[in-house]
Design an enzyme around this catalytic site. Structure first.
Site, PDB file in Angstrom:
ATOM      1  N   TYR A 155      41.797  45.028  47.321  1.00 59.06           N
ATOM      2  CA  TYR A 155      41.158  43.735  47.052  1.00 59.06           C
ATOM      3  C   TYR A 155      40.749  43.671  45.569  1.00 59.06           C
ATOM      4  CZ  TYR A 155      39.009  39.370  48.582  1.00 59.06           C
ATOM      5  OH  TYR A 155      38.701  38.048  48.762  1.00 59.06           O
ATOM      6  N   LYS A 162      34.618  37.708  43.971  1.00 56.40           N
ATOM      7  CA  LYS A 162      33.814  37.206  45.105  1.00 56.40           C
ATOM      8  C   LYS A 162      32.335  37.557  44.927  1.00 56.40           C
ATOM      9  CE  LYS A 162      37.113  35.286  47.586  1.00 56.40           C
ATOM     10  NZ  LYS A 162      37.322  33.841  47.432  1.00 56.40           N
TER      11      LYS A 162
END
Ligand code: NAD
Length: 269
Positions: A155, A162
């Site tokens: 990720y 995020k």
């Protein structure tokens, strides 16, 4: 009378019928909202146009969120079309594939800037433009993922984006609270979408999330749509600055025994 009858909603991030933004769009449409959609690039138009038509949406505008003039144009058109906005949905994210395939330590400055600008700064840019269009207050939602808090292999820079996004949600909630505008993030478990396909090992993420979550289930765009309904309606009127997990309980787990049980229960080969 639907929960959103007479409410005007602007949604960024529908790419196709699998998009989380489309799940949210359908939920809001079913509750009577007037909907405007914005999508990225001519290539997506042929996918998004028929979806818009299928629910009678006539406000359909292209916008690359890296382009401030394009954002100005969409919000000016939304103002002319709707008069005011009640809900803004930000479901936009991007990172270069190279930055998801490799190790995080090798993230380039350019890759970092691209991911953070498209996936986090764009929320700030949109919120600033939405505020004058929300004279009666409103709700802004964005989409985050657990990789903001914990390491999810591959990720990488998107996890950092995020984290910035979730922090931006809190600062925006503070700034816009005096206008009675609420700002929240929904953080769903993994869902098979176009963006998710760019994450190496995504199928394993799906499988693992299903096994390890207390509900042993995968989340759907419809589940996210239902969460958006309460968060953006009067039902959520005292909720702001939050990141709400919709992940079958996955984020509550420390050691996921479910996975070990599944391993043990595997028939011997
Ligand atoms: P998706 O590919 O359907 O949606 C991502 C959207 O971002 C697309 O519509 C794409 O066109 C748009 N976008 C990318 N770059 C853009 C740019 N420069 N300008 C304007 N738009 C741009 O995938 P999705 O999974 O529905 O993603 C929606 C949101 O949900 C993203 O923020 C994603 O990180 C988040 N999310 C997804 C998952 C998942 O497992 N799919 C889980 C948690 C959070």
């Amino acid at each position: 009378m639907g929960l959103f009858s007479g409410k005007n909603v602007l949604i960024f991030g529908v790419a196709n019928k699998n998009s989380i933004a489309w799940g949210i769009t359908q939920a809001l449409h079913d509750e009577g909202a007037n909907i405007g959609l914005s999508y990225a690039g001519e290539m997506l138009k042929r996918r998004v146009e028929p979806l818009a038509e299928s629910i009678g949406v006539t406000f359909l505008e292209e916008c690359n969120v890296l382009d401030d003039a394009a954002l100005d144009a969409v919000f000016a058109k939304a103002s002319a079309h709707f008069g005011r906005l009640d809900v803004l949905v930000h479901a936009v994210a991007f990172a270069e594939r190279a930055d998801l395939e490799g190790s995080f330590v090798n993230t380039s400055r350019e890759g970092w800037n691209t991911a953070l600008s498209i996936s986090a700064y764009s929320l700030v840019a949109m919120a600033r433009r939405a505020q004058p269009l929300m004279p009666n207050g409103g709700a802004i939602i964005t989409l985050s993922y657990y990789g903001s808090e914990k390491v999810v292999p591959h990720y990488n820079v998107m996890g950092v984006a995020k984290a910035a996004l979730e922090s931006s949600v809190r600062y925006l909630a503070y700034d816009l609270g005096s206008y009675n505008i609420r700002v929240n993030a929904i953080s769903p478990g993994p869902i098979k979408t176009l963006s998710a396909a760019g994450i190496p090992g995504f199928r394993d993420m799906l499988r693992y999330s299903e096994l390890a979550s207390p509900l042993h289930s995968l989340v759907t765009p419809e589940d996210v749509g239902k969460t958006a309904l309460w968060l953006c309606s009067d039902w959520g009127k005292m909720v702001t600055g939050q990141t709400i997990y919709i992940d079958a309980g996955y984020s509550a787990m420390g050691i996921p025994y479910g996975v070990l049980d599944a391993e043990r229960e595997k028939p011997a080969e």
